[in-house]
Design an enzyme around this catalytic site. Structure first.
Site, PDB file in Angstrom:
ATOM      1  CD  GLU A 224      -3.317  -0.334   2.026  1.00  0.00           C
ATOM      2  OE1 GLU A 224      -3.030   0.339   3.027  1.00  0.00           O
ATOM      3  OE2 GLU A 224      -4.444  -0.808   1.846  1.00  0.00           O
TER       4      GLU A 224
ATOM      5  CG  HIS B 199       8.133 -29.270   0.040  1.00  0.00           C
ATOM      6  ND1 HIS B 199       8.683 -30.502  -0.248  1.00  0.00           N
ATOM      7  CD2 HIS B 199       8.871 -28.754   1.052  1.00  0.00           C
ATOM      8  CE1 HIS B 199       9.696 -30.724   0.583  1.00  0.00           C
ATOM      9  NE2 HIS B 199       9.829 -29.678   1.376  1.00  0.00           N
TER      10      HIS B 199
ATOM     11  CE  LYS C 221     -12.120   1.268   1.043  1.00  0.00           C
ATOM     12  NZ  LYS C 221     -11.550   2.277   1.914  1.00  0.00           N
TER      13      LYS C 221
HETATM   14  O1  PA5 Z   1      -3.233   1.253   5.844  1.00  0.00           O
HETATM   15  C1  PA5 Z   1      -4.360   1.681   5.697  1.00  0.00           C
HETATM   16  O2  PA5 Z   1      -4.629   2.875   5.864  1.00  0.00           O
HETATM   17  C2  PA5 Z   1      -5.519   0.759   5.346  1.00  0.00           C
HETATM   18  O3  PA5 Z   1      -5.099  -0.538   5.113  1.00  0.00           O
HETATM   19  C3  PA5 Z   1      -6.527   0.748   6.471  1.00  0.00           C
HETATM   20  O4  PA5 Z   1      -5.907   0.319   7.649  1.00  0.00           O
HETATM   21  C4  PA5 Z   1      -7.721  -0.144   6.162  1.00  0.00           C
HETATM   22  O5  PA5 Z   1      -8.285   0.204   4.927  1.00  0.00           O
HETATM   23  C5  PA5 Z   1      -8.779  -0.008   7.241  1.00  0.00           C
HETATM   24  O6  PA5 Z   1      -9.190   1.313   7.361  1.00  0.00           O
HETATM   25  P1  PA5 Z   1      -9.956   1.834   8.625  1.00  0.00           P
HETATM   26  O7  PA5 Z   1      -9.085   1.692   9.814  1.00  0.00           O
HETATM   27  O8  PA5 Z   1     -10.285   3.251   8.330  1.00  0.00           O
HETATM   28  O9  PA5 Z   1     -11.189   0.976   8.767  1.00  0.00           O
END
Ligand code: PA5
Length: 433
Positions: free
Chosen positions: A286, A307, A421
């Site tokens: 990310e 494996h 989303k």
């Molecule tokens: O690293 C990030 O920002 C995302 O992976 C969030 O942690 C994830 O989308 C969850 O978001 P939230 O804590 O707003 O529910």
């Protein structure tokens, strides 16, 4: 104590030193931004600059949950649960939930709200039928669909089981200090609330209440975890590339990426680290996968995956490198005995311990993969304990911040996850989509 070894990455020291001024500038820039409430670099000083009162409240809440619950449900997705799960799995028995209560002495931790599977939710509901449980719902935005749905379901179950008032005292909310549906709900219902610091993004938040409440509830010493991270913060505050192994790792990745090593495979020889790898994958995926750039972070558990994935890594496309997390000493070892009949032919190992065999598998694999054209980076820790895991977390977070900046992307946002989303909400006919 964490050690980095780049010998098998075959990187010339001169190449590393070429990054000196660039990395020094990034270092200064990150440190300048660390206390800016509007920015996302708060994780850089989190091991020293955190809310001490909240930290004590986390320990008290963990104690209360441990007293009154057989299970803690951790509701969250992505950065809101992976860090906790990484640490809890690394530092607990692989069979912790099957241990007898007298031995376990702490609640079982179950995770939900990280998928949309009705099977998963129904199976969990069944397991909880005869158990006392509490809930820690974690969402920085407070609006993420998966945890919001899970919370709606399990809140209702809690209320039906214990009545509204007791249910309230079993719900712990970790969310933004000012915004979001979860914040509003928790205020109206009077749930105990913990804060995801404004300047710490989800995937960098494990050392805040996001990770710390579930981790403490699982019986892990969060003071020691923070101490380990503090050691790393101190150690890597000197940007000198001769010594700063965190920055050397970030640079090594970039050098390999530029020579078309586009996939980094994080390797462990300890199944307890499986979720640590999942956490690491999210952190790097990310943070760096942007603007059509970025190393693809993959993970394998060896020797299991030797494996399955071993063939590809040895012999497939030569566009990958491996980073091994080597745990020097297992917490428990087991000696292999001689057998009179030796029908399995294993007597050549008699008197040796299993970790010795595991380490030889590791050495043999590294040798094979390196000679097969897969550069190898090794990160060694002495053993799995709170301090070392804390240090490792900070090491990877900081390396990610540096590495993303070297790459020329913003490692602290995640615009790419919005697209699915929007489509999902449109298909679900959510108002406004
Ligand atoms: O690293 C990030 O920002 C995302 O992976 C969030 O942690 C994830 O989308 C969850 O978001 P939230 O804590 O707003 O529910």
């Amino acid at each position: 104590m964490l050690k980095l070894n780049l010998e098998n990455a075959k990187i010339d020291e001169k190449e590393i030193m070429k990054y000196k001024s660039q990395v020094e500038n990034i270092h200064k820039d990150l440190h300048r931004r660390a206390r800016d409430e509007e920015d996302f670099v708060g994780w850089l000083e989190l091991p020293t600059n955190y809310d001490k009162d909240e930290f004590e409240r986390i320990k008290k809440a963990a104690e209360k949950i441990r007293k009154e619950s057989d299970v803690l449900l951790v509701i969250g997705i992505g950065g809101s649960y992976l860090g906790a799960r990484a640490v809890i799995d690394a530092l607990s028995s692989s069979f912790v939930n099957l241990q007898k209560e007298e031995k376990r002495k702490k609640p079982m931790i179950f995770y939900v709200g990280n998928n949309l599977s009705p099977n998963y939710i129904n199976e969990l509901i069944e397991i909880l039928e005869d158990k006392d449980f509490s809930v820690n719902v974690i969402s920085k935005s407070g609006t993420t669909t998966e945890p919001a749905i899970a919370f709606r379901i399990f809140r209702e179950i809690l209320e039906n089981k214990y009545g509204i008032d007791e249910a309230r005292s079993r719900i712990y909310v970790t969310t933004d200090k000012e915004r979001g549906a979860l914040k509003t709900l928790s205020e109206m219902e009077g749930y105990e609330r913990f804060v995801v610091p404004d300047n710490v993004g989800g995937r960098y938040s494990v050392l805040s209440a996001v990770g710390l409440l579930p981790i403490a509830t699982a019986g892990i010493d969060i003071d020691r975890l923070m101490n380990g991270a503090r050691v790393a913060q101190e150690k890597y505050s000197d940007s000198d590339l001769k010594y700063n192994e965190c920055y050397r790792y970030a640079i090594a990745r970039n050098i390999l990426y530029k020579s078309d090593k586009l996939i980094e495979v994080l390797v462990n020889y300890e199944p307890k680290l499986h979720y640590f790898t999942e956490w690491w994958k999210q952190l790097y995926g990310e943070s760096e996968g942007k603007d059509r750039k970025g190393i693809f972070p993959a993970g394998v558990d060896y020797t299991t995956d030797l494996h399955s994935m071993g063939q590809y890594i040895q012999d497939g496309r030569r566009n990958l490198f491996e980073t091994v997390i080597n745990v020097k000493k297992p917490n428990l070892n087991i000696r292999l005995n001689a057998d009179d009949d030796n029908l399995d032919g294993l007597n050549y190992l008699a008197g040796k311990d299993l970790d010795y065999v595991n380490k030889k598998a590791m050495e043999g694999t590294i040798e094979a993969h390196v000679s097969g054209g897969v550069p190898n980076i090794m990160i060694t820790i002495d053993e799995l304990n709170e301090e070392n895991i804390g240090e490792l977390i900070y090491f990877f977070e900081l390396a990610c911040g540096i590495s993303g900046n070297i790459l020329g992307v913003n490692p602290f946002n995640q615009p790419g996850v919005e697209e699915y989303k929007r489509n999902m909400f449109r298909l679900l006919e959510k108002p406004g989509y």
